[in-house]
Write a protein that holds these residues in place. Structure first.
Motif, mmCIF file in Angstrom:
data_model
loop_
_atom_site.group_PDB
_atom_site.id
_atom_site.type_symbol
_atom_site.label_atom_id
_atom_site.label_comp_id
_atom_site.label_asym_id
_atom_site.label_seq_id
_atom_site.Cartn_x
_atom_site.Cartn_y
_atom_site.Cartn_z
ATOM 1 N N ASP A 88 0.830 -1.258 -0.174
ATOM 2 C CA ASP A 88 0.159 0.070 -0.083
ATOM 3 C C ASP A 88 0.664 1.248 -0.132
ATOM 4 O O ASP A 88 0.373 2.322 -0.346
ATOM 5 C CB ASP A 88 -0.863 0.265 1.107
ATOM 6 N N PHE A 89 2.099 1.230 0.324
ATOM 7 C CA PHE A 89 3.130 2.386 0.374
ATOM 8 C C PHE A 89 4.216 2.452 -0.583
ATOM 9 O O PHE A 89 4.727 3.468 -0.700
ATOM 10 C CB PHE A 89 3.504 2.593 1.817
ATOM 11 N N HIS A 90 4.234 1.042 -1.085
ATOM 12 C CA HIS A 90 5.549 1.019 -1.862
ATOM 13 C C HIS A 90 5.048 0.583 -3.472
ATOM 14 O O HIS A 90 5.254 1.251 -4.224
ATOM 15 C CB HIS A 90 6.565 0.153 -1.332
ATOM 16 N N SER A 91 4.465 -0.666 -3.529
ATOM 17 C CA SER A 91 3.772 -1.077 -4.497
ATOM 18 C C SER A 91 3.189 0.215 -5.619
ATOM 19 O O SER A 91 3.511 0.195 -6.949
ATOM 20 C CB SER A 91 3.246 -2.278 -4.524
ATOM 21 N N PRO A 92 2.281 0.896 -4.868
ATOM 22 C CA PRO A 92 1.654 1.950 -5.741
ATOM 23 C C PRO A 92 2.628 3.078 -6.467
ATOM 24 O O PRO A 92 2.033 3.659 -7.214
ATOM 25 C CB PRO A 92 0.897 2.770 -4.743
ATOM 26 N N ALA A 93 3.852 3.127 -5.923
ATOM 27 C CA ALA A 93 4.736 3.936 -6.476
ATOM 28 C C ALA A 93 5.484 3.297 -7.571
ATOM 29 O O ALA A 93 6.241 3.981 -8.426
ATOM 30 C CB ALA A 93 5.737 4.481 -5.506
ATOM 31 N N GLY A 94 5.242 2.133 -7.819
ATOM 32 C CA GLY A 94 6.124 1.230 -8.861
ATOM 33 C C GLY A 94 7.459 0.838 -8.348
ATOM 34 O O GLY A 94 8.164 0.537 -9.373
ATOM 35 N N PHE A 95 7.542 0.743 -7.343
ATOM 36 C CA PHE A 95 8.840 -0.241 -6.849
ATOM 37 C C PHE A 95 8.633 -1.570 -7.396
ATOM 38 O O PHE A 95 7.862 -2.122 -7.174
ATOM 39 C CB PHE A 95 8.896 -0.272 -5.525
ATOM 40 N N THR A 96 9.770 -2.060 -7.993
ATOM 41 C CA THR A 96 9.984 -3.624 -8.467
ATOM 42 C C THR A 96 10.935 -3.946 -7.519
ATOM 43 O O THR A 96 11.865 -3.407 -6.964
ATOM 44 C CB THR A 96 10.292 -3.714 -9.823
#
Lengths: 397, 140
Positions: free
Chosen positions: A142-150
């Protein structure tokens, strides 16, 4: 005397693109590959099917249609076990955990012979689709994936920081990819075996800056079976085997990133777990003849080589560039070709690393044999190396 | 300490879930404020906001506004992106060390070349259907 664990045999398919597309009229299926790999590993080990008392599988990818794969394969091979038959999952650590658990079955006296095995099929799924799942394994959904971190974006940030702090260049990092490709050229199990040079690594398209295509792992499929046994069984076979000498684990209580500033590129989990492993083996980094890392990117191999004390802090990139980690030199690292060239079927990647350790320490690594290699170290990891599982091995001739 | 806000005409490519507990964070972000939790027992601040203090496990928490200025610890630009982000790639991401002692990871919105340790400030990105915490470089 307590039980001691030996690695006595292995079999694996070459890492590559084995998975078929859904629309192909003839399909490649996992259990047909795995059954043969188990049979071949057992033939190499020289023990019989009836002696297997435990089988620890890596969890297959969700693309594997046959769910509950471990018990299905146990039925296919009619393995009757008194020790555990189970699947383990721990992302990049999965293969290491399977090996560790298979060793535990012997240490606990539940089995005299145990298997660590698995298959990872994913190459028919395009990277941008696969990343829809893998981005949920790193950081906070909810706090990293929505930014596009892979997953590899975190390693890329390690690389940026390392270059900033130690003045390393992209060429220095590229030296790891070039070295691994050279090693892979000598390994029949490797996915990419054609020589590359530093210029061609730099010329590749960017994937996660500053890392380009050859700095990051290729996609691939693989299947491995390792045969473990008590040392008593291993000795009775009258041929070389590889003894598990030390083990260490550390989880730093982090998932990718701390909520307060820390030295992200010191890979504390690898440092602490390896210190524990050296201690349990009563050995030091200087004693190691070879090292086989779980290192998905060029920068990761550099940071792990430092965290394990094989290279001085801040000198990992320079050491690779100077050839210190190349076959024939001071401390050969990733003689298999590593994750960047041997390949990275992620959930079984560490199992391939134990195959390499077995080949090297019993002296059957062929053209890439490290002369008189007796002691070696392996790593498995989670997150941004937030957890590490380290094993140390000795070849017994 | 009002956050600079950037408006985008599309929906969030991969919207976060809002929980009853994290709603104050998202609501504040919508109003241009950066909030997180601080433990009343041990005073530790943490981000993302957490229902129990990671240090002492107390659930006695305050919502606080810890400040928005910091330094860029590291960064990357993602070219090979997951399906939902392909249209906006390449995009920059970074790790920010706030002056208040919090480290967090978020998108970095900029056209300029980034460098470690440059000063940055938190901002918000407003999508049609929600918000995203981000950061941008500022003059030192």
């Amino acid at each position: 005397m307590a039980n001691r664990v030996a690695l006595i045999g292995a079999s694996a398919i070459p890492v590559g693109k084995h998975q078929t597309q859904e629309e192909d009229s003839i399909q490649v299926v996992e259990h047909e590959i795995m059954a043969k790999v188990v049979r071949d590993a057992m033939a190499e080990a020289g023990v019989t099917k009836e002696e297997i008392q435990s089988a620890i599988f890596t969890t297959p990818r969700p693309y594997t249609k046959q769910y509950y794969f471990h018990t299905f394969l146990t039925s296919h091979l009619k393995l009757r076990c008194t020790g555990n038959v189970m699947e383990v999952m721990g992302n990049g650590m999965t293969g290491s955990l399977a090996f560790d658990q298979a060793a535990n079955e012997i240490l606990l006296g539940r089995a005299k012979v145990s298997l660590a095995l698995g298959i990872n099929m994913e190459s028919a799924t395009a990277a941008y689709r696969h990343m829809m799942t893998s981005m949920r394994t790193t950081g906070d959904v909810d706090f990293h994936s929505p930014a596009g971190f892979t997953p590899i974006s975190w390693y890329a940030m390690d690389a940026t920081r390392y270059m900033h702090e130690h003045g390393a260049t992209r060429e220095d990092l590229a030296a790891v990819a070039v070295k691994n490709r050279y090693h892979a050229s000598l390994n029949p199990l490797a996915q990419y075996r054609k020589h590359i040079d530093i210029e061609s690594v730099i010329a590749q398209r960017p994937i996660v800056e500053p890392l380009g295509l050859y700095d990051v792992p290729p996609r691939g499929d693989g299947a491995v079976c390792l045969v473990l046994a008590s040392e008593e069984v291993a000795r009775s076979l009258g041929k070389p085997y590889v003894l598990l000498r030390g083990r260490g684990f550390y989880h730093e209580g982090l998932h990718q990133i701390d909520d307060a500033p820390n030295d992200m590129i010191s890979f504390q989990a690898a440092a602490k777990a390896s210190a524990a492993a050296y201690e349990s083996a009563k050995l030091t980094p200087d004693d190691m003849d070879i090292a086989e890392f779980y290192a998905p990117c060029t920068i990761v191999e550099i940071l792990v080589s430092e965290a394990l004390g094989l290279v001085k802090r801040g000198h990992g990139a320079k050491a690779a560039r100077a050839g210190e980690t190349t076959l024939g030199n001071r401390i050969p690292i990733s003689t298999s070709g590593g994750l960047t060239s041997r390949g990275h079927p992620a959930l079984v990647t560490s199992l391939y690393n134990y195959v390499e350790i077995l080949e090297q320490l019993r002296g059957t690594a062929g053209d890439r044999q490290v002369k008189n290699a007796r002691l070696g170290i392996t790593t498995g990891e989670l997150g941004n190396y937030n957890a590490a599982l380290i094993h140390i091995f000795e070849g017994m001739q | 300490m009002k956050l600079f806000s950037i408006h985008r005409d599309n929906n969030h490519p991969y919207p976060p879930r809002v929980t009853a507990f994290t709603k104050p964070f998202w609501d504040a972000l919508g109003k241009g404020q950066f909030l997180t939790t601080r433990c009343k027992n041990c005073q530790a601040q943490t981000f993302p906001p957490k229902v129990t203090c990671p240090h002492c496990w107390s659930s006695d928490l305050d919502w606080v506004e810890p400040g928005i200025s910091g330094k860029l610890y590291s960064w990357t630009r993602v070219h090979a992106a997951p399906a939902v982000f392909v249209d906006i790639a390449p995009y920059a991401l970074g790790i920010v060390d706030l002056d208040c002692g919090i480290r967090l990871a978020c998108p970095i919105v900029t056209d300029q070349t980034l460098q470690c340790d440059i000063p940055v400030e938190l901002i918000s990105i407003e999508y049609r259907d929600g918000y995203q915490l981000a950061a941008r470089p500022v003059a030192s």
